[in-house]
Design a protein around this motif. Sequence first.
Motif, PDB file in Angstrom:
ATOM      1  N   GLU C 151       0.945  -1.241   0.202  1.00  0.00           N
ATOM      2  CA  GLU C 151       0.064   0.028   0.117  1.00  0.00           C
ATOM      3  C   GLU C 151       0.767   1.315   0.077  1.00  0.00           C
ATOM      4  N   GLY C 152       0.802   1.998  -0.968  1.00  0.00           N
ATOM      5  CA  GLY C 152       1.453   3.305  -1.156  1.00  0.00           C
ATOM      6  C   GLY C 152       2.776   3.285  -1.281  1.00  0.00           C
ATOM      7  N   ASN C 170       2.968  -8.227 -13.153  1.00  0.00           N
ATOM      8  CA  ASN C 170       3.506  -7.569 -11.881  1.00  0.00           C
ATOM      9  C   ASN C 170       2.693  -6.042 -12.079  1.00  0.00           C
ATOM     10  N   MET C 171       2.817  -5.252 -12.899  1.00  0.00           N
ATOM     11  CA  MET C 171       1.929  -3.966 -12.895  1.00  0.00           C
ATOM     12  C   MET C 171       0.533  -4.337 -12.226  1.00  0.00           C
ATOM     13  N   GLU C 172      -0.103  -5.452 -12.916  1.00  0.00           N
ATOM     14  CA  GLU C 172      -1.470  -5.465 -12.404  1.00  0.00           C
ATOM     15  C   GLU C 172      -1.471  -5.793 -10.991  1.00  0.00           C
ATOM     16  N   ALA C 173      -0.631  -6.800 -10.534  1.00  0.00           N
ATOM     17  CA  ALA C 173      -0.713  -7.278  -9.113  1.00  0.00           C
ATOM     18  C   ALA C 173      -0.301  -6.025  -8.105  1.00  0.00           C
ATOM     19  N   PHE C 174       0.855  -5.317  -8.437  1.00  0.00           N
ATOM     20  CA  PHE C 174       1.265  -4.404  -7.624  1.00  0.00           C
ATOM     21  C   PHE C 174       0.386  -3.179  -7.441  1.00  0.00           C
ATOM     22  N   THR C 175      -0.375  -2.796  -8.607  1.00  0.00           N
ATOM     23  CA  THR C 175      -1.046  -1.977  -8.259  1.00  0.00           C
ATOM     24  C   THR C 175      -2.375  -1.976  -7.667  1.00  0.00           C
ATOM     25  N   ALA C 176      -2.816  -3.463  -8.003  1.00  0.00           N
ATOM     26  CA  ALA C 176      -4.272  -3.963  -7.155  1.00  0.00           C
ATOM     27  C   ALA C 176      -3.837  -3.915  -5.625  1.00  0.00           C
ATOM     28  N   LEU C 177      -2.604  -4.369  -5.366  1.00  0.00           N
ATOM     29  CA  LEU C 177      -2.227  -4.150  -3.901  1.00  0.00           C
ATOM     30  C   LEU C 177      -1.901  -2.960  -3.490  1.00  0.00           C
ATOM     31  N   GLY C 178      -2.238  -1.839  -4.175  1.00  0.00           N
ATOM     32  CA  GLY C 178      -2.262  -0.415  -3.732  1.00  0.00           C
ATOM     33  C   GLY C 178      -0.878   0.196  -3.735  1.00  0.00           C
ATOM     34  N   ALA C 179       0.176  -0.496  -4.844  1.00  0.00           N
ATOM     35  CA  ALA C 179       1.482   0.227  -4.889  1.00  0.00           C
ATOM     36  C   ALA C 179       1.258   1.186  -6.097  1.00  0.00           C
ATOM     37  N   ARG C 180       2.207   2.222  -6.036  1.00  0.00           N
ATOM     38  CA  ARG C 180       2.479   3.187  -7.108  1.00  0.00           C
ATOM     39  C   ARG C 180       3.499   2.542  -8.019  1.00  0.00           C
ATOM     40  N   LEU C 208      14.586   8.625 -10.189  1.00  0.00           N
ATOM     41  CA  LEU C 208      13.726   7.918  -9.123  1.00  0.00           C
ATOM     42  C   LEU C 208      14.413   7.089  -7.981  1.00  0.00           C
ATOM     43  N   LEU C 209      15.567   6.892  -8.076  1.00  0.00           N
ATOM     44  CA  LEU C 209      16.184   6.081  -7.027  1.00  0.00           C
ATOM     45  C   LEU C 209      16.000   6.161  -5.899  1.00  0.00           C
ATOM     46  N   GLY C 210      16.022   7.548  -5.285  1.00  0.00           N
ATOM     47  CA  GLY C 210      16.176   7.904  -3.886  1.00  0.00           C
ATOM     48  C   GLY C 210      14.549   7.769  -3.054  1.00  0.00           C
ATOM     49  N   GLU C 211      13.704   7.644  -4.085  1.00  0.00           N
ATOM     50  CA  GLU C 211      12.341   7.352  -3.420  1.00  0.00           C
ATOM     51  C   GLU C 211      11.638   6.113  -3.731  1.00  0.00           C
ATOM     52  N   LEU C 212      12.527   5.109  -4.366  1.00  0.00           N
ATOM     53  CA  LEU C 212      11.885   3.958  -4.509  1.00  0.00           C
ATOM     54  C   LEU C 212      11.876   2.869  -3.331  1.00  0.00           C
ATOM     55  N   ASP C 213      10.564   2.295  -3.184  1.00  0.00           N
ATOM     56  CA  ASP C 213      10.631   0.966  -2.146  1.00  0.00           C
ATOM     57  C   ASP C 213      11.092  -0.321  -2.622  1.00  0.00           C
TER      58      ASP C 213
END
Lengths: 320, 320, 320
Positions: C151-152, C170-180, C208-213
């Motif tokens: 999430e988030g 993975n695009m579909e799974a990650f976004t469905a689970l609330g990820a950006r 992007l690197l500094g803000e990626l989870d």
Amino acid sequence: MKHLLSIRDLDADTLTALLDDADRFAEVLTRSVPKVPALRGKTVVLAFFEDSTRTRSSFDLAARRLSADVVNFAAGSSSLSKGESLRDTVETIHAMGIDAMVVRHRSSGAPGQISEWIDASIVNAGDGWHQHPTQALLDSFVLRRRLGSLEGRHIAIVGDIAHSRVARSNMEAFTALGARVTIVGPETLMPASVSPWNVEVAHSLDPLLGELDAVYLLRIQNERLDEVLIPSNREFRSRFGLTAERARRLPDHAVICHPGPMNLGVEIDREVTANDTRVAVLDQVAAGVPVRMAVLYHVLGPGRFPAGDAGTPASAEEVV
Amino acid sequence: MKHLLSIRDLDADTLTALLDDADRFAEVLTRSVPKVPALRGKTVVLAFFEDSTRTRSSFDLAARRLSADVVNFAAGSSSLSKGESLRDTVETIHAMGIDAMVVRHRSSGAPGQISEWIDASIVNAGDGWHQHPTQALLDSFVLRRRLGSLEGRHIAIVGDIAHSRVARSNMEAFTALGARVTIVGPETLMPASVSPWNVEVAHSLDPLLGELDAVYLLRIQNERLDEVLIPSNREFRSRFGLTAERARRLPDHAVICHPGPMNLGVEIDREVTANDTRVAVLDQVAAGVPVRMAVLYHVLGPGRFPAGDAGTPASAEEVV
Amino acid sequence: MKHLLSIRDLDADTLTALLDDADRFAEVLTRSVPKVPALRGKTVVLAFFEDSTRTRSSFDLAARRLSADVVNFAAGSSSLSKGESLRDTVETIHAMGIDAMVVRHRSSGAPGQISEWIDASIVNAGDGWHQHPTQALLDSFVLRRRLGSLEGRHIAIVGDIAHSRVARSNMEAFTALGARVTIVGPETLMPASVSPWNVEVAHSLDPLLGELDAVYLLRIQNERLDEVLIPSNREFRSRFGLTAERARRLPDHAVICHPGPMNLGVEIDREVTANDTRVAVLDQVAAGVPVRMAVLYHVLGPGRFPAGDAGTPASAEEVV
């Protein structure tokens, strides 16, 4: 004992313990349900990076008769030609959650390397010209059954010693168990030095025949002919082949072994294999299953078989 | 019954007993856990020296549903081109301690030879142009289910009789079970003599259609075209193919069989396979598992299934 | 849930239920006998029409740890190049009496087609450029374990998005689970349109690197070089490869994923894989078994695992 990489790692007591357990597993195999639950829940991967129907089937049966789960991982060596890829492959298989990996590889030392990369028990099922320890154990098992003991027995290993992992492992197993070993073959097929082994060297088989307790014939590989290390199959047979005439000069109690498949008419004549009860080739194959059960049990099980008190049914003994 | 080598070895009573047991195993397969422990502890080797995904998978499932251990021995026939090597290979597998060997081989008679070399039960899974007995049993099973009995039924077997082990086995099974069999095809695809079989011969399918209880279509192999035994697929279809027009002339109760895989538009038209409920092809595949269970049980188990008194739960019936 | 064909078919609740069950199965795998009888008597066919040792072994282990019977159906795609033959093959396998078919095929949509032809549960193990849903589930499992929740979270998927079924799932799974989700790569490797997905697009990784989870690196296929979609491996690495320098700019808690096998020195450097504990590649492999157990259990079992009351031992929990 976590791994079985080389006969050299085993002392005489451990060799004997393995053979004693193989005797017990051979008894299990005579039961109507020839299985024990000793390795229930354990997963054994057969990672054969080199083809081998016989050795693989034997390990497969051994693992199942111990109630382990068996996963076959057949890999053409082509896609794994780099050490890096082998490591990736092995680490990936291991990450799936396995307990033991039985490895055959054309590179000497590959099973040893793998044992450093992953935490599973590694059993060497033949690596290059280096070692084939379960072959040596099953050969020792057969000789011990036929001769009572290897102590003081004279065994000739005949043929292409230089390029044979079977010869290396057997020299070490037989001498560790107290046998006197003579390696026999043309100079071109002898190792550069025999000093690592406590063996004698002969370039003629005939003078030894009358005093041998066992003769172990190796398979002549056709690529040795191409490399001009042997003049011809006919020439090899005339000097080192076990013809019927030579077999007659062996003692009655002598054992004739060959790891198979045999080149009939080269290292051994059909007349000998067809009629001579001293030929132990099928005994060797049969010994493969209980011996490999003992090996898998030693690296994965609770120790010696049967576990528990000798007088009471042990959990490892319960029939599945 | 130790082996199943040829339908010719079975009398009508044994054929019927096998089909009756297959009926019982078909019932087992409808249970939530479709297994019986009947062959627990037995090892069945699938020795396919010729490729066959379908027949092998069917035997594999059959053996597992009987709780046997299954070892796959896949061998390219190339490395085993000599009879001598086949014997070595088979004796080696046997020495590992197996109970039955299911053999497919491109040489007619190979399973019979193997049954003389080793002590295991041998089941013929197709040998050259000679026999494919489990195919004939599963076909008989399907016809008996659909027609009630084969007694007095008229069955046409159509196509390349000369080069078909399926045709040979089915002629023998169907006639032994009381059917009247007519083999139909061009003269070039008929056996040199039909005197070994109690069958009639026809070179045209059309006159028979109205009176058939079953039509059994064989697969046309493309190599027959190369050998100029068939002028063309189009020509074959025009004379012998089961077109929709010909299917309409079959009785409503007639059964249409094919051992698969089908050449659509040659021996049978897509229009027939897609819409005609008389086509039994998937029933034939489904019958393979219980029929092969019955065969393995007869050669390895305690006799007829279920073992024990009919009225009490028999050990072979307990769910694994 | 009868089939698993595409992540797109699953809502967030179902995804979460699968991951929760995978957590429970991961616990089962830590037991001394890592098995449950949940699918006893069920038959799972592994129908891999495209080679895959890793995914196949993972499904094989998953099915066995659920006590299902596993049949391997290995098929070269060559003999099955026509849709018609695929249907025949699949219907034939199904007729033998199977419960689930795990399908890998180079044609997008093949598993979906098969689910219309036969009545078994179909699990997509990768179809063309379309979907690889169990890969996305195991990746989500690893990210959820490492990050607590998706999430988030901001996840970059880097590389050849256009030709990757892993990226799509993975695009579909990650976004469905609330990820950006941001997809990153050269324009030549981006899909023609991203409107089907709720993702952002970037052509440079560095900002992007500094803000990626999490950063998810895809495998570069050499055929993309041949098609001139990538100038060179060196060029790709300089812009998108995870070098040690770039890895240093990722947050400490960030997760580094790759579906394997990795091209070291292209999408990721050896220096990173060798030393950086944020690399989750072997966790991903390990997650494959419990996640695939959860999937097979959802399509074949009685529902959620463990079945029965939460407080009492459920039959599905009993050790085999």
